[in-house]
Design an enzyme around this catalytic site. Structure first.
Site, PDB file in Angstrom:
ATOM      1  CE  LYS A 220      -2.464   1.437   3.621  1.00  0.00           C
ATOM      2  NZ  LYS A 220      -3.546   1.420   4.625  1.00  0.00           N
TER       3      LYS A 220
ATOM      4  NE  ARG B  76      -4.960  -0.951   7.189  1.00  0.00           N
ATOM      5  CZ  ARG B  76      -4.080  -0.175   7.812  1.00  0.00           C
ATOM      6  NH1 ARG B  76      -4.420   0.526   8.885  1.00  0.00           N
ATOM      7  NH2 ARG B  76      -2.857  -0.077   7.344  1.00  0.00           N
TER       8      ARG B  76
ATOM      9  CB  THR C  20     -13.311   8.835   6.456  1.00  0.00           C
ATOM     10  OG1 THR C  20     -13.791   9.837   5.552  1.00  0.00           O
ATOM     11  CG2 THR C  20     -13.541   7.460   5.843  1.00  0.00           C
ATOM     12  CD  GLN C  21      -8.928   6.053   9.456  1.00  0.00           C
ATOM     13  OE1 GLN C  21      -9.387   5.083  10.035  1.00  0.00           O
ATOM     14  NE2 GLN C  21      -7.963   5.947   8.568  1.00  0.00           N
TER      15      GLN C  21
ATOM     16  N   GLY D   8      -5.111   7.434  15.897  1.00  0.00           N
ATOM     17  CA  GLY D   8      -4.816   8.595  15.062  1.00  0.00           C
ATOM     18  C   GLY D   8      -3.345   8.877  14.844  1.00  0.00           C
ATOM     19  CB  ALA D   9      -0.641   9.695  17.144  1.00  0.00           C
TER      20      ALA D   9
ATOM     21  CB  SER E  72      -3.849   0.550  16.111  1.00  0.00           C
ATOM     22  OG  SER E  72      -3.664   0.213  14.751  1.00  0.00           O
TER      23      SER E  72
END
Length: 312
Positions: free
Chosen positions: A65, A102, A129-130, A212-213, A283
């Site tokens: 990706k 994902r 969106t996230q 986010g980070a 994550s």
């Protein structure tokens, strides 16, 4: 000829529950040492960055990706799925909605294994969106009946859309402290480089997904949150070089021990040990999430076209 898989295709062919199952399996394979996944390569582009994320799951999937983050521009992302025997490009997949799904799925996996079974109140930082896929994933694994949204912009329209979509009460947070104190589950899906709430506000038993980070110098969670919590990660190796939420507290003298969520899935370690334990899933996003979900999308698209799934 490679299949072109659009955003609309992804949203139709990748249900959240299927994505959660695929990502859970990917996390377990990583913890079992069965995935070839080099560190994410970041190429500076002026004040922006170009990211490359390759992954090989032996016998199953080979992907890369590429993501471009440039000032003033939307995130651009594309996933290439290769035939593992010939190297042929089987599919070119629009990566923006794909990445959001994902990433949401990763929080779904963590929530399933770490949040209290009776968790019902979600506080969501972010309204993009996230954030939408974080909400969808949490609702897929817990019976959420109240959502508070903390966002500097778009909170009202976002809440209206999500309330209609999930038939639950989704409302802008009137006060950040109150929203944190009320939460059973917290998801942070922002681009903030600094903590978005104070760890002292957390109730015992809260579960947090922080997505986010993804750089050593940025974080959404403060040191007190990490100090009070059991910390789990998608990848010990990746978090050790990219997760400012963990690296900054360590630089301040906090002894942060991390467990991979895949190790919990495979039964090597317990997830939540008590109703009062605070848990954090940090994550940074890893390429195995792309590999196994890309394979799902491709096989579904290929089946509908009558060309059959990828051959190993």
């Amino acid at each position: 000829m490679a299949l072109i898989i659009t955003r609309e295709d992804v949203e139709r062919l990748l249900p959240m529950r299927d994505a959660i199952a695929a990502v859970a399996r990917g996390f377990q394979l990583v913890s079992e040492g069965k995935v070839v996944m080099p560190a994410r390569l970041a190429t500076p582009v002026g004040d922006g960055v170009h990211l490359s994320m390759p992954c090989y799951v032996p016998g199953e999937a080979l992907t890369v990706k590429v993501v471009t983050l440039l000032p003033g521009q939307p995130i651009r992302a594309t996933v290439l799925l290769h035939d593992i025997a010939t190297g042929e490009v089987l599919a070119i997949i629009d990566g923006e909605s794909f990445t959001a799904i994902r990433t949401g799925a990763a929080s779904g996996v963590a929530t399933q294994h770490l949040a209290r079974a009776d968790a019902k109140v979600l506080t969501l930082f972010g309204a993009g969106t996230q954030a939408a896929t974080q909400l969808e994933a949490v609702c897929a694994v817990r019976k959420v009946n109240q959502v508070f949204v903390v966002s500097l912009e778009n909170a009202g329209p976002f809440c209206d859309r999500m309330s209609r979509k999930f038939a639950i009460d989704v409302a802008p947070a009137g006060d950040v402290k109150d929203a944190v104190e009320a939460a059973d589950i917290i998801c942070t899906a922002t681009n903030s480089p600094t903590p978005v709430f104070r760890g002292e506000w957390l109730r015992p038993g809260t579960h947090i997904n922080a997505i986010g980070a993804f750089t050593p110098a940025t974080r959404e969670l403060d040191t007190e949150t990490i100090r009070r919590s059991k910390v789990l990660v998608d990848s010990r190796a990746a978090s050790g070089i990219e997760a400012g939420d963990i690296l900054i507290p360590r630089s301040q003298g906090v002894d942060v021990n991390v467990t991979e969520i895949g190790e919990v899935i495979m039964g090597k370690y317990n997830g939540r040990k008590s109703e009062d334990e605070i848990t954090v899933f940090k994550s940074v996003g890893i390429a195995v999430q792309d590999a196994l979900t890309a394979k799902l999308v491709f096989e579904s698209k290929a089946d509908r076209r009558g060309t059959g799934p990828q051959k190993n």
